[in-house]
Write a protein that holds these residues in place. Structure first.
Motif, PDB file in Angstrom:
ATOM      1  N   ALA A 111      -3.038  -2.363  -6.161  1.00  0.00           N
ATOM      2  CA  ALA A 111      -1.783  -1.576  -6.042  1.00  0.00           C
ATOM      3  C   ALA A 111      -0.962  -0.988  -7.007  1.00  0.00           C
ATOM      4  N   TYR A 112      -2.149  -1.293  -8.073  1.00  0.00           N
ATOM      5  CA  TYR A 112      -1.042  -0.319  -9.635  1.00  0.00           C
ATOM      6  C   TYR A 112      -1.801   0.997  -9.394  1.00  0.00           C
ATOM      7  N   THR A 113      -2.373   1.483  -8.090  1.00  0.00           N
ATOM      8  CA  THR A 113      -2.706   2.961  -8.400  1.00  0.00           C
ATOM      9  C   THR A 113      -1.679   3.468  -7.509  1.00  0.00           C
ATOM     10  N   ILE A 114      -1.400   2.804  -6.650  1.00  0.00           N
ATOM     11  CA  ILE A 114      -0.554   3.577  -6.097  1.00  0.00           C
ATOM     12  C   ILE A 114       0.645   3.719  -6.862  1.00  0.00           C
ATOM     13  N   ARG A 115       1.115   2.314  -7.688  1.00  0.00           N
ATOM     14  CA  ARG A 115       2.407   2.600  -8.416  1.00  0.00           C
ATOM     15  C   ARG A 115       2.922   3.974  -9.287  1.00  0.00           C
ATOM     16  N   ASP A 116       1.060   4.246  -9.870  1.00  0.00           N
ATOM     17  CA  ASP A 116       1.041   4.820 -10.701  1.00  0.00           C
ATOM     18  C   ASP A 116       0.820   6.509 -10.266  1.00  0.00           C
ATOM     19  N   LEU A 117       0.380   6.405  -8.969  1.00  0.00           N
ATOM     20  CA  LEU A 117      -0.084   7.790  -8.466  1.00  0.00           C
ATOM     21  C   LEU A 117       1.809   8.448  -7.524  1.00  0.00           C
ATOM     22  N   THR A 118       2.783   7.500  -7.272  1.00  0.00           N
ATOM     23  CA  THR A 118       3.208   7.743  -6.000  1.00  0.00           C
ATOM     24  C   THR A 118       4.649   7.512  -6.947  1.00  0.00           C
ATOM     25  N   GLY A 119       5.349   6.625  -7.828  1.00  0.00           N
ATOM     26  CA  GLY A 119       6.068   6.702  -8.719  1.00  0.00           C
ATOM     27  C   GLY A 119       7.040   6.296  -8.221  1.00  0.00           C
ATOM     28  N   ALA A 120       8.541   6.806  -8.331  1.00  0.00           N
ATOM     29  CA  ALA A 120       9.332   6.518  -7.143  1.00  0.00           C
ATOM     30  C   ALA A 120       9.864   7.421  -5.930  1.00  0.00           C
ATOM     31  N   ALA A 121       8.413   7.932  -6.230  1.00  0.00           N
ATOM     32  CA  ALA A 121       8.483   9.395  -4.749  1.00  0.00           C
ATOM     33  C   ALA A 121       8.712   8.721  -3.730  1.00  0.00           C
ATOM     34  N   PRO A 122       9.716   8.341  -2.130  1.00  0.00           N
ATOM     35  CA  PRO A 122       9.871   7.731  -1.873  1.00  0.00           C
ATOM     36  C   PRO A 122       8.767   8.224  -0.630  1.00  0.00           C
ATOM     37  N   SER A 123       8.325   6.974   0.143  1.00  0.00           N
ATOM     38  CA  SER A 123       7.823   7.205   0.968  1.00  0.00           C
ATOM     39  C   SER A 123       7.669   6.553   2.499  1.00  0.00           C
ATOM     40  N   ALA A 124       7.316   6.772   3.249  1.00  0.00           N
ATOM     41  CA  ALA A 124       7.792   5.839   4.445  1.00  0.00           C
ATOM     42  C   ALA A 124       5.978   5.981   5.383  1.00  0.00           C
ATOM     43  N   HIS A 125       5.760   3.961   5.092  1.00  0.00           N
ATOM     44  CA  HIS A 125       4.359   3.748   6.203  1.00  0.00           C
ATOM     45  C   HIS A 125       4.707   2.669   7.269  1.00  0.00           C
ATOM     46  N   SER A 126       3.905   2.983   8.605  1.00  0.00           N
ATOM     47  CA  SER A 126       4.358   2.419   9.754  1.00  0.00           C
ATOM     48  C   SER A 126       3.102   1.612  10.129  1.00  0.00           C
ATOM     49  N   GLY A 127       2.845   0.349  10.975  1.00  0.00           N
ATOM     50  CA  GLY A 127       1.688   0.357  11.602  1.00  0.00           C
ATOM     51  C   GLY A 127       2.455   0.471  12.701  1.00  0.00           C
ATOM     52  N   ALA A 128       1.143   0.180  14.298  1.00  0.00           N
ATOM     53  CA  ALA A 128       1.748   0.180  15.474  1.00  0.00           C
ATOM     54  C   ALA A 128       0.689  -0.734  16.515  1.00  0.00           C
ATOM     55  N   MET A 129       0.530  -0.816  17.253  1.00  0.00           N
ATOM     56  CA  MET A 129      -0.709  -1.424  18.962  1.00  0.00           C
ATOM     57  C   MET A 129      -1.277  -2.247  17.504  1.00  0.00           C
TER      58      MET A 129
END
Length: 208
Positions: A111-129
């Motif tokens: 979780a913290y690596t995602i925080r440090d890597l992306t910062g405030a950059a917007p993202s859109a994650h989704s899951g289906a089926m």
């Protein structure tokens, strides 16, 4: 006089004996009926009890599947909302996480690596089926089709390239103290399309 009374007394005794015999037959028949119907009643009660337990099991299974769906929905939402502590709390303490061939030591490191890597950059994650299978009272597995979109502001020093990725999550879940958590994650992307950096819109701070 005694001669006339004798036939009457004999007839009375015959009727009495006949009545007693009929009553005895009725009682015996009733007992037989009880003996015949009791196993059937017991079988019906057993069948109803089994049916009730089966229905309760099916309802519990549906509730567990829905809770796992919501668990995964929170996973995607917390990533996009930058709620990294809440994201780490969705996993069991010893959860095994492997994403794109990288094995993480713990949910917090992930979780913290995602925080440090992306910062405030917007993202859109989704899951289906989702294909969710309940494997035991407290265990389950799931397969999700996924897409993630991530871009970084133009001019950000050292920012990685943005992407639009597609792949699958293969996961295991465990119920701990009545709450479903993610117990393992294997994320494999089948395709990643690079996305150009973007220029954030200028906020208008002028008073109206």
């Amino acid at each position: 006089m005694h001669t006339q009374e004798a036939p009457k007394s004999s007839a009375w005794r015959s009727r009495l004996v006949g009545t007693a015999t009929a009553a005895a037959l009725l009682i015996a028949g009733g007992a037989g009926a009880v003996a015949l119907t009791s196993p059937t009643a017991s079988a019906n009660e057993h069948s109803a009890s089994t049916s009730s337990k089966s229905l309760a099991t099916k309802v519990q299974r549906l509730e567990d599947i829905e809770e796992i769906r919501q668990l995964k929905a929170r996973y995607f939402r917390f990533v996009d909302e930058k709620k990294h502590d809440q994201l780490a709390a969705l996993f069991t303490p010893g959860a095994k996480l492997v994403t794109d061939g990288i094995t993480w030591k713990s949910p917090k490191e992930f979780a913290y690596t995602i925080r440090d890597l992306t910062g405030a950059a917007p993202s859109a994650h989704s899951g289906a089926m989702p294909e969710i299978k309940i494997t035991g009272p407290n265990t389950a597995t799931g397969i999700w089709s996924m897409e993630d979109i991530l871009t970084f502001p133009a001019g950000t020093k050292g920012a990685p390239e943005g992407h639009d990725g597609y792949g699958q999550y293969h996961e295991a879940y465990r119920k701990v103290h009545g709450k479903w958590l993610i117990d393992s994650v294997l994320l494999t992307r089948f395709w990643m399309e690079p996305l150009p950096a973007w220029t954030p819109p200028v906020k208008n701070t002028a008073s109206k």
